[in-house]
Design a protein around this motif. Sequence first.
Motif, short mmCIF file in Angstrom:
data_model
loop_
_atom_site.label_atom_id
_atom_site.label_comp_id
_atom_site.label_asym_id
_atom_site.label_seq_id
_atom_site.Cartn_x
_atom_site.Cartn_y
_atom_site.Cartn_z
N GLU A 58 -4.22 4.10 3.65
CA GLU A 58 -2.85 4.00 4.14
C GLU A 58 -2.79 3.88 5.66
O GLU A 58 -2.08 3.02 6.20
N VAL A 59 -3.54 4.70 6.35
CA VAL A 59 -3.51 4.68 7.82
C VAL A 59 -3.93 3.32 8.35
O VAL A 59 -3.27 2.75 9.22
N ILE A 60 -5.01 2.78 7.80
CA ILE A 60 -5.50 1.49 8.29
C ILE A 60 -4.53 0.36 7.94
O ILE A 60 -4.24 -0.49 8.77
N LEU A 61 -4.00 0.37 6.72
CA LEU A 61 -3.04 -0.67 6.35
C LEU A 61 -1.78 -0.60 7.20
O LEU A 61 -1.24 -1.64 7.59
N GLN A 62 -1.31 0.59 7.51
CA GLN A 62 -0.13 0.71 8.36
C GLN A 62 -0.39 0.17 9.75
O GLN A 62 0.51 -0.41 10.38
N GLU A 63 -1.60 0.34 10.25
CA GLU A 63 -1.94 -0.17 11.58
C GLU A 63 -2.12 -1.69 11.58
O GLU A 63 -1.79 -2.35 12.54
N GLU A 64 -2.66 -2.23 10.50
CA GLU A 64 -3.04 -3.64 10.44
C GLU A 64 -1.95 -4.57 9.90
O GLU A 64 -1.95 -5.76 10.24
N VAL A 65 -1.09 -4.06 9.03
CA VAL A 65 -0.14 -4.93 8.33
C VAL A 65 1.29 -4.46 8.58
O VAL A 65 1.69 -3.41 8.08
N PRO A 66 2.05 -5.21 9.37
CA PRO A 66 3.44 -4.83 9.61
C PRO A 66 4.22 -4.76 8.29
O PRO A 66 4.05 -5.61 7.41
N GLY A 67 5.02 -3.72 8.15
CA GLY A 67 5.84 -3.58 6.95
C GLY A 67 5.31 -2.61 5.93
O GLY A 67 6.05 -2.16 5.06
N VAL A 68 4.02 -2.28 6.00
CA VAL A 68 3.46 -1.31 5.06
C VAL A 68 3.92 0.08 5.47
O VAL A 68 3.69 0.51 6.60
N ILE A 69 4.60 0.76 4.55
CA ILE A 69 5.08 2.11 4.87
C ILE A 69 4.34 3.19 4.09
O ILE A 69 4.32 4.34 4.50
N GLU A 70 3.70 2.80 2.97
CA GLU A 70 3.00 3.80 2.16
C GLU A 70 2.00 3.11 1.24
O GLU A 70 2.17 1.94 0.89
N VAL A 71 0.97 3.86 0.84
CA VAL A 71 0.02 3.39 -0.16
C VAL A 71 0.00 4.43 -1.27
O VAL A 71 -0.10 5.63 -0.99
N ARG A 72 0.10 3.95 -2.50
CA ARG A 72 0.12 4.85 -3.66
C ARG A 72 -0.86 4.37 -4.72
O ARG A 72 -1.08 3.17 -4.86
N PRO A 73 -1.38 5.31 -5.50
CA PRO A 73 -2.19 4.89 -6.66
C PRO A 73 -1.29 4.16 -7.66
O PRO A 73 -0.15 4.58 -7.88
N ALA A 74 -1.79 3.10 -8.24
CA ALA A 74 -1.01 2.33 -9.20
C ALA A 74 -0.98 3.04 -10.55
O ALA A 74 -2.02 3.47 -11.05
N THR A 75 0.19 3.15 -11.13
CA THR A 75 0.34 3.65 -12.48
C THR A 75 0.05 2.52 -13.46
O THR A 75 0.02 1.34 -13.05
N GLN A 76 -0.11 2.84 -14.72
CA GLN A 76 -0.35 1.79 -15.71
C GLN A 76 0.83 0.83 -15.77
O GLN A 76 0.66 -0.37 -15.95
N GLU A 77 2.03 1.34 -15.58
CA GLU A 77 3.22 0.48 -15.58
C GLU A 77 3.16 -0.55 -14.45
O GLU A 77 3.47 -1.72 -14.64
N ILE A 78 2.76 -0.11 -13.26
CA ILE A 78 2.63 -1.02 -12.10
C ILE A 78 1.53 -2.06 -12.38
O ILE A 78 1.71 -3.24 -12.09
N ILE A 79 0.41 -1.62 -12.94
CA ILE A 79 -0.68 -2.54 -13.25
C ILE A 79 -0.22 -3.58 -14.26
O ILE A 79 -0.46 -4.78 -14.07
N ASP A 80 0.45 -3.15 -15.32
CA ASP A 80 0.94 -4.08 -16.33
C ASP A 80 1.93 -5.09 -15.74
O ASP A 80 1.87 -6.28 -16.04
N ARG A 81 2.83 -4.60 -14.89
CA ARG A 81 3.82 -5.48 -14.27
C ARG A 81 3.15 -6.51 -13.36
O ARG A 81 3.50 -7.69 -13.36
N ALA A 82 2.14 -6.08 -12.61
CA ALA A 82 1.43 -6.99 -11.71
C ALA A 82 0.67 -8.04 -12.51
O ALA A 82 0.64 -9.21 -12.12
N GLN A 83 0.07 -7.64 -13.61
CA GLN A 83 -0.69 -8.60 -14.43
C GLN A 83 0.23 -9.62 -15.09
O GLN A 83 -0.13 -10.77 -15.26
N SER A 84 1.44 -9.20 -15.44
CA SER A 84 2.38 -10.12 -16.09
C SER A 84 2.91 -11.17 -15.10
O SER A 84 3.35 -12.23 -15.52
N LYS A 85 2.85 -10.87 -13.80
CA LYS A 85 3.30 -11.82 -12.78
C LYS A 85 2.26 -12.90 -12.49
O LYS A 85 2.58 -13.91 -11.90
N LYS A 86 1.01 -12.66 -12.88
CA LYS A 86 -0.06 -13.61 -12.57
C LYS A 86 -0.04 -14.79 -13.49
O LYS A 86 0.36 -14.87 -14.54
#
Length: 86
Positions: A58-86
């Motif tokens: 999180e610290v490194i992404l916040q420093e390197e990528v404008p707009g990143v406010i938080e990093v969280r572990p992905a839940t199965q729901e998030i993983i499934d939703r991301a895979q369905s978008k591909k």
Amino acid sequence: MEEEKQIIATLDKIRHFLQKDGGDVEFISYEDGIVYVQMHGACRDCYYANEDIKQLVEVILQEEVPGVIEVRPATQEIIDRAQSKK
């Protein structure tokens, strides 16, 4: 999406720190300033995985990528939703 490309490039730069301990991190998705990742290898079941996400990823992404406010572990729901978008 440009932010996602920056996030993936930044994760690629820090991945070797986790791989030295037998772990890894995978980008799952980026929504509303929140980066969702999945830990692999030794990091997956590590007691310190959430600390690694917050204090390293999180610290490194916040420093390197404008707009990143938080990093969280992905839940199965998030993983499934991301895979369905591909």
